[in-house]
Design an enzyme around this catalytic site. Structure first.
Site, PDB file in Angstrom:
ATOM      1  N   TYR A   1       0.860  -1.184   0.000  1.00 31.35           N
ATOM      2  CA  TYR A   1       0.000   0.000   0.000  1.00 31.35           C
ATOM      3  C   TYR A   1       0.889   1.225   0.000  1.00 31.35           C
ATOM      4  CZ  TYR A   1      -3.073   3.704   1.624  1.00 31.35           C
ATOM      5  OH  TYR A   1      -3.767   4.876   1.712  1.00 31.35           O
TER       6      TYR A   1
ATOM      7  N   GLU B   1      -4.063   7.139  -3.661  1.00 28.94           N
ATOM      8  CA  GLU B   1      -3.754   5.816  -3.109  1.00 28.94           C
ATOM      9  C   GLU B   1      -3.442   4.848  -4.230  1.00 28.94           C
ATOM     10  OE1 GLU B   1      -6.442   5.003   0.892  1.00 28.94           O
ATOM     11  OE2 GLU B   1      -7.080   4.243  -1.033  1.00 28.94           O
TER      12      GLU B   1
END
Ligand code: GDP
Ligand code: MN
Length: 385
Positions: free
Chosen positions: A108, A196
């Site tokens: 991530y 993101e």
């Protein structure tokens, strides 16, 4: 403003971040054809302004063009409900069909504005993928952050440090640092409030690929981003919120049933507190702004009245630049347009307050006047739930 995954990935690719080969389609036939072009297998991804698609069935791996067609048929034209949407979900009008990736590791990385720090932070975790929210909640020690000084920008020691915490060897750490640098450039050059990549994958071949993409742009910067403004997809937005934003009215739809008409954001926040204190949940936040004329007030009230949840309206106006008589005229105009009888609680102070109250008192509408916020709260209670 939110972007779709495919739009975010187009931007990633322009800046030099590797993304899978993919095609946006709007029919099952196109999905089938695209899958065939990718050699008979693909991942089909619902393009909606909401995360959590994977868990909600909005991301499907298919192993034949027939399966692709069937999957697309099931997704297109329906609403997808994920844990990030309300119960109605968001409409699936297009799909991203992508070449399958061989995933070795899911990471991530993201950038957002951190209010405590007062600037942008870079976030990374070695445990990317669909469970990232659980990781953040249950083992926050696996979420690593680097705060970026705005004047200095993202420093190479910071990307190196974060990449190391992602558990990568030197080569991969170097490549991932480069992705972080690019991401920071995208963030600043496009006035993002959030970016993101979850997951950023390492493939079995050792490549680093953005498998998903999420970009939110700060609304107040859109005037200087002509290209980005064109990417807006109104179908994904709350209908009333989209209407309000066209009128330059600050409006957020909420769950309760007290419609709130206020001038000034601070006063609007206080008004929500008043409604809540009265045990009556607000249906919306609405700041009609200082310079509104009666037509703009009427449009704002029109938005409130067209919300089926609303069963009473709380008006809290401090007449300064927006005079009380103008607010009153706007309210009466909006009510007459839709012939509504929803009761009003009105707290008005300031310029032309007597005239404003008189207009409302003579309007035939059910109006209770309150002089203080406490009185307004009591009056709101009278109208029940
Ligand atoms: P989200 O659930 O809305 O965040 O959607 P994502 O795009 O992140 O996809 C969810 C999950 O699907 C990812 O975390 C991957 O595990 C999986 N996935 C997506 N694309 C592929 C692919 O090309 N190959 C494989 N094996 N899995 C994929
Ligand atoms: Mn994702």
């Amino acid at each position: 403003m939110k972007l779709h995954e495919f739009q975010a990935k187009n931007i990633f690719a322009e800046y030099g971040i590797t993304v899978p080969r993919g095609v946006v389609v709007k029919t099952p036939e196109e999905a089938s054809k695209a899958t065939q072009d990718f050699g008979g297998s693909a991942v089909i991804k619902a393009q909606v302004h909401a995360g959590g698609r994977g868990k909600a069935g909005g991301v499907q791996l298919v192993r034949s063009s027939e399966e692709a067609k069937e999957t697309a048929l099931n997704l297109l034209g329906r609403n997808l409900v994920t844990h990030q949407t309300d119960g109605d979900g968001v409409p699936v009008n297009s799909l991203l069909v992508e070449e399958l990736a061989d995933i070795d590791k899911e990471l991530y990385i993201g950038l957002t504005i951190d209010r405590d720090f007062g600037g942008t932070v870079l976030i990374g975790s070695p445990y990317g993928g669909m469970e990232i929210e659980e990781v953040a909640a249950d083992s926050p020690e696996h979420i690593h952050t680097e705060s970026i000084e705005p004047v200095i920008g993202l420093m190479s020691y910071q990307t190196r440090r974060l990449s190391t915490k992602l558990g990568l060897d030197q080569d991969k750490a170097r490549a991932t640092s480069k992705v972080m640098d690019i991401l920071y450039r995208i963030f600043t050059e496009n006035d993002c409030s959030l970016i993101e990549i979850n997951p950023l994958i390492i493939t079995q071949q050792g490549d680093i690929v953005a498998l998903d993409g999420k970009i939110d742009i700060e609304d107040d910067s859109l005037f200087r981003h002509d290209d980005i403004r064109k990417l807006r997809d109104r179908d994904q937005e709350d209908k009333l919120e989209a209407e309000a934003s066209d009128l330059d009215i600050a409006y957020v739809n909420l769950d309760g049933n007290v419609g709130c008409l206020v001038n000034g954001a601070g006063l609007a926040m206080a008004t929500l507190d008043v409604a809540n204190a009265a045990g009556a949940a607000p249906a919306n936040f609405l700041d009609v702004g200082g310079g509104a004329d009666d037509e703009k007030v009427a449009k704002a009230v029109g938005i409130i009245l067209s919300d089926p949840k609303v069963n009473r309206v709380l008006v809290n106006v401090f007449g300064g630049i927006l005079r009380c008589d103008i607010a009153a005229r706007g309210i009466v105009l909006a009510y007459s347009r839709v012939d509504s009888h929803i009761p009003l609680v009105v707290r008005m102070l300031g310029t032309n307050v007597d005239e404003g109250k008189e207009i409302l008192a003579n309007s035939g509408l059910t109006v209770t006047f309150a002089n203080t916020l406490t009185e307004a709260a009591e009056a709101i209670q009278q109208f029940g739930q």
